[in-house]
Each structure stands twice: as structure tokens, then as C-alpha cells.
Motif scaffolding. Sequence first.
Motif, PDB file in Angstrom:
ATOM      1  N   GLY A   1      49.792 -25.858 -13.177  1.00 39.92           N
ATOM      2  CA  GLY A   1      48.714 -25.768 -12.211  1.00 39.92           C
ATOM      3  C   GLY A   1      49.156 -26.062 -10.794  1.00 39.92           C
ATOM      4  O   GLY A   1      50.341 -26.187 -10.485  1.00 39.92           O
ATOM      5  N   LEU A   2      48.163 -26.186  -9.928  1.00 37.63           N
ATOM      6  CA  LEU A   2      48.407 -26.338  -8.496  1.00 37.63           C
ATOM      7  C   LEU A   2      48.204 -27.761  -7.984  1.00 37.63           C
ATOM      8  O   LEU A   2      48.286 -27.994  -6.787  1.00 37.63           O
ATOM      9  N   LYS A   3      47.935 -28.713  -8.875  1.00 34.82           N
ATOM     10  CA  LYS A   3      47.577 -30.058  -8.417  1.00 34.82           C
ATOM     11  C   LYS A   3      48.654 -30.686  -7.539  1.00 34.82           C
ATOM     12  O   LYS A   3      48.378 -31.142  -6.424  1.00 34.82           O
ATOM     13  N   TYR A   4      49.881 -30.704  -8.015  1.00 37.24           N
ATOM     14  CA  TYR A   4      50.938 -31.373  -7.252  1.00 37.24           C
ATOM     15  C   TYR A   4      51.321 -30.584  -6.002  1.00 37.24           C
ATOM     16  O   TYR A   4      51.680 -31.165  -4.981  1.00 37.24           O
ATOM     17  N   ARG A   5      51.222 -29.270  -6.095  1.00 41.04           N
ATOM     18  CA  ARG A   5      51.506 -28.460  -4.908  1.00 41.04           C
ATOM     19  C   ARG A   5      50.470 -28.744  -3.826  1.00 41.04           C
ATOM     20  O   ARG A   5      50.804 -28.870  -2.644  1.00 41.04           O
TER      21      ARG A   5
END
Length: 218
Positions: free
Chosen positions: A123-127
Motif C-alpha cells: 500500500g501507500l501508507k509509508y510512502r
Amino acid sequence: MKEEKTTPLRQRMIEDMKIRGLCEKTQQGHIRCVKHFASFLGRSPDTATPDDLRSYQLQMTKDGVSATTFNVRIISLRFFFGVTCGREEMKRYMQFHRQPRKLPVVLSVEEVAKLLASVPGPGLKYRAALGISYGAGLRASEVCNLKVRDIDSQRMLIHVEQGKGSKDRQAMLSPSLLEVLRQYWRESRPEGWLFPGKPKISPLSSRQWNRAFMAAKE
């Protein structure tokens, strides 16, 4: 595991720190530093003399303790003697180490883009989390403590509650960063914490943020 006994002296120091509104992390750090000094001394730290302080500082220097660690311990001892023990004169016998000034490493736009593209999933959470750090200049702890309501897309602002120095502030929200956050929101639909941890009732930890950053750097 044997539980460590809280002495009256330590309890008084804890109360002094609470009265002055020091956060839990700072309190633990002060206690740890005074405990280190007591271990060196071999007796109760409130019985220390100026010569004891001198010997302690000399020993830290011989041990090659970093300037940061040295100064953190001195700050804790200054609080302990000045506030808890009421021995203000002891501060005269404590010196800070000068820290060499280093220019911060500033990444180019291309380097930041490459770093964010390398952030691990899923997913995109850390990005999105690292994107806020670089795009809005927030510290890891500030990013981790963001709530969904802190993103103001109308005024293009990010509200930071209790940031450095326990102060609220605002950071600019760029259109490109807003788009990344919208993609992340559509994917994960976070509620409460913008970047929930495990369990979701808790925010992402700074340690998890740092792990993602180190993984992206490699």
C-alpha cells in the motif's frame, strides 16, 4: 522479574518533573541518567560532592562518550541537583561539551522522488508518511501523530498538534502531496489516526517510520 523499588528520592524527582510538566519520555531519560551517575558513584546520588561530579565527567570523557550523551546526562543532573536536591551551587561544577556543527544533508528533488518511489509496501501508507516529512518538513513523531482531521485541503494546510516544544503549528500542504494523501485515503480509508499502527487504535510509531525510511534508503 524482580520489580525495581522506587526510593523516596526517586519519587520526589518524579514528582518534581510532573509538577513542571515534563513528558513521560523526558522523565524516563532523566531517571536513567541519574541512575547511571549513582552507579558510578556507588552510593546515593544526593550525597555527591563537587569532586564526584568532576570525576564523573572525566570518566565520561575517557570513555569516549559522545557530546550528545554527555550533555543529556549533564542536563539531567542539573535538574536533579538544582530542583530535587535544592543544591543549586552544584551546577557550577558541571560543564557541557561543545558539539561540532554539521551541515544537514539536503536531498535534491530527484533524490527525494527516488527515495519515495523506493518506500516499501504494501500500500501507500509509508510512502504518504515519508512524503509528508519531506514535502511539509514534519518530524517523524509529528507525522505519526497526525489525525485525518489535521489535513485541511480547503486551506492547503497541515495542522500539527503538540509538535517540538509542545507547540501547535501549521505546515503548508502542496497540491502534489495532497494528491498522494488522497490516493492513500481512497486505498486505506483511515479513521482517527491518519497513519494507524498495530493495533489501529494506536498511531504509527516513530520506529516503524524509521524502518520504512531505512528500507527506502537501501
